[in-house]
Design an enzyme around this catalytic site. Structure first.
Site, mmCIF file in Angstrom:
data_model
loop_
_atom_site.group_PDB
_atom_site.id
_atom_site.type_symbol
_atom_site.label_atom_id
_atom_site.label_comp_id
_atom_site.label_asym_id
_atom_site.label_seq_id
_atom_site.Cartn_x
_atom_site.Cartn_y
_atom_site.Cartn_z
ATOM 1 C CE LYS A 125 4.437 7.693 -2.230
ATOM 2 N NZ LYS A 125 3.719 8.066 -0.983
ATOM 3 C CB SER A 168 -5.645 4.410 2.044
ATOM 4 O OG SER A 168 -5.487 5.514 1.192
ATOM 5 N N GLY A 201 -3.073 8.278 -4.162
ATOM 6 C CA GLY A 201 -2.449 9.506 -4.652
ATOM 7 C C GLY A 201 -1.208 9.894 -3.866
ATOM 8 C CG ASP A 202 2.975 11.164 -2.782
ATOM 9 O OD1 ASP A 202 2.872 10.934 -1.578
ATOM 10 O OD2 ASP A 202 3.927 11.827 -3.256
ATOM 11 C CE LYS A 249 -3.996 2.008 0.237
ATOM 12 N NZ LYS A 249 -3.638 2.724 -1.017
ATOM 13 C CG ASN A 269 -4.892 15.854 -0.388
ATOM 14 O OD1 ASN A 269 -4.486 15.419 0.685
ATOM 15 N ND2 ASN A 269 -6.125 15.638 -0.810
ATOM 16 C CD GLN A 275 3.156 4.857 2.203
ATOM 17 O OE1 GLN A 275 3.627 5.738 1.513
ATOM 18 N NE2 GLN A 275 2.081 5.031 2.933
ATOM 19 C CE LYS A 321 3.877 7.589 5.498
ATOM 20 N NZ LYS A 321 3.432 8.495 4.409
ATOM 21 C CB THR A 364 -2.729 13.346 4.501
ATOM 22 O OG1 THR A 364 -3.031 12.183 3.731
ATOM 23 C CG2 THR A 364 -1.259 13.332 4.864
#
Ligand code: NDP
Ligand code: 2IT
Length: 450
Positions: free
Chosen positions: A125, A382, A164-165, A89, A239, A110, A113, A208
């Protein structure tokens, strides 16, 4: 040479010219020293060597046709770093600066996290060196379709679920999802950040930024402080920054500055959130347009920034929220913030502080929330979207927000306790790295040498 030094030296040789990846690994390994010293089995099981090597890296060509009929070629990436705790993810980044080292650093961060969220998530990622700026809507769609034509072979709701990012929001997720569905014939929960009428979760878009503010509240609470009335600066205007500003305003704080790649807006009265959204989300313009609408706000272009720093961090504030990109806050920025009596830095972006800034902030005595803990609210919601998709349900905003608040508070407790257990109370950088690593490493040992 110590175990960590040996591993770092080997990594330098095997992954040359991946500076950001090396930076992320070096910070984590530095934090892990006390844990590795007290637990020889991590070394015996070669956990570090295994964790710095992604399970799988997919690098692919993305060929597409622009509005003039010309063929364009970009580099596409998906790094599936770890599936130890659950499906891979992590987001997709479309930015001209994307390369293998950037995607690997983001994927590596990630993994830890996602472990900190307490939810069943692996880490990874992806992205492309595609520049969405100045591209028409149909070009964005063409690119997303070409990108997904390759990527869809590697996705699945229990395999890998991107989101997204930077440069990838609801519009791009829509085009990616549409192409996935066309190619596979399946309405799968294979991306998160989807629109609300086609499988998205309420609260994901905001998660976020909101989560980052909830994390800051936790950091201040243990210092008997609150956010209400606090002057805040928020770098970025995308965002994460927009929803950080939105939440700050709703709880009575005063965000006075935001920035984008062209400059900084300083608005001492407090950011006009509706105008910010209009300029950045609807018009997709630059912040200069904000200052044209508000004569009490000042626009400082990038060309006037201090040498080696970002103008926004020279604006006195109580709390700073770096929410733009990696290495956007330098050691001299950190010194300026502390000299201006800032009491907290809370990271919405991934690795926004340089190593020197991390070390300065960690020793400064102010509250410092590292990105892998403070910005985990996005990926956490997510996972809530994945849960809703699996159950064919959609939850209320209140339910999602209540879960997000609980997750952020639990992350804060987890990282604080790990920091104290390993001899650096209050150092949430060490706490996040140790707690995230321990969870993944113990699961890897349980799953055998794979
Ligand atoms: P967006 O693309 O929505 O916004 C990014 C913002 O940062 C834009 O305002 C952009 O300026 C600015 N920016 C980007 N790169 C640079 C640069 N090199 N120099 C100066 N400004 C820059 O992205 P997000 O808000 O989604 O992401 C921001 C950060 O948060 C990233 O580090 C991302 O990895 C991280 N993050 C995002 C999550 C999410 O859910 N979206 C979750 C967790 C972390 P401009 O508008 O001029 O392009
Ligand atoms: O950096 C991040 O955590 C994200 N870009 C969000 C990842 C996700 O899968 O929601």
């Amino acid at each position: 040479m110590s175990y960590t030094e040996e591993t770092l030296a080997a990594l330098r040789r095997s992954s040359p010219a991946q500076e950001e990846f090396f930076q992320a690994v070096e910070e984590v390994l530095h934090s892990l020293r006390p844990l590795l010293d007290s637990n020889p089995r991590y070394r015996e099981q070669r956990l570090i060597e295994r964790l710095v090597e992604p399970e799988r890296q997919i690098f692919f060509r993305v060929t597409w046709i622009d509005d003039k009929g010309a063929i364009q070629v970009n580099k596409g990436y998906r790094v599936q770093f770890s599936s130890t705790l659950g499906p891979v993810k992590g987001g997709l980044r479309f930015h001209p600066g994307v390369n293998a080292g950037i995607i690997k650093f983001l994927g590596f961060e990630q993994v830890f996290k996602n472990a900190l969220t307490g939810l069943p998530l692996g880490g990874g990622k992806g992205g492309a060196n595609f520049n969405p700026k100045g591209r028409s809507d149909s070009e964005i769609m063409e690119f997303c379709q070409a990108f997904m034509t390759e990527l869809c072979k590697h996705l699945g709701p229990t395999i890998d679920v991107p989101a997204g990012d930077i440069g990838v929001g609801t519009r791009e997720v829509g085009y990616l999802f549409g192409q996935y569905k066309r190619l596979t014939g399946r309405f799968d929960g294979v991306l998160t950040g989807k629109g609300l009428s086609w499988g998205g979760s309420r609260g994901r878009n905001e998660a976020t930024g909101y989560g980052c503010v909830y994390f800051a509240e936790e950091m201040l609470r243990v210092r008997s402080e609150g956010i209400e009335g606090k002057v805040c600066t928020v770098s970025g205007a995308g965002n994460v920054a927009i929803h950080t500003v939105e939440k700050l305003l709703s709880i009575g704080a005063r965000p006075v500055a935001v920035s984008d790649s062209t400059g900084t807006i300083h608005h001492p009265e407090g950011i006009d959130h509706d105008l910010l959204k209009q300029v950045k989300e609807v018009e997709r313009g630059t912040l200069e347009a904000y200052a044209r609408e508000r004569s009490d706000a000042r626009f400082i272009p990038v060309s006037e920034y201090p040498e080696g720093g970002h103008h926004i961090w020279t604006i006195p504030c109580d709390i700073a929220f770096p929410c733009a990109t990696q290495n956007e806050l330098t050691a001299s920025d950190a010194e300026t913030l502390v000299a201006n009596e800032c009491i907290a830095v809370c990271e919405g972006a991934n690795m926004p502080a340089t190593p020197e800034a991390v070390s300065y902030l960690s020793q400064s005595g102010i509250a410092y929330g590292p990105g892998k803990a403070a910005n985990a609210g996005g990926v956490a919601v997510s996972q809530l979207e994945m849960s809703q998709n699996a159950a064919m349900q959609q939850w209320s905003s209140e339910e999602v927000d209540a879960r997000l608040q609980e997750i952020m508070a639990t992350i804060h407790t987890t990282v604080s306790e790990a920091a104290a257990e390993f001899g650096s109370p209050g150092n949430l950088v060490h706490g996040a790295n140790i707690a995230g690593f321990r969870k993944v490493a113990d699961a890897m040992i349980a799953q055998g040498a794979v």
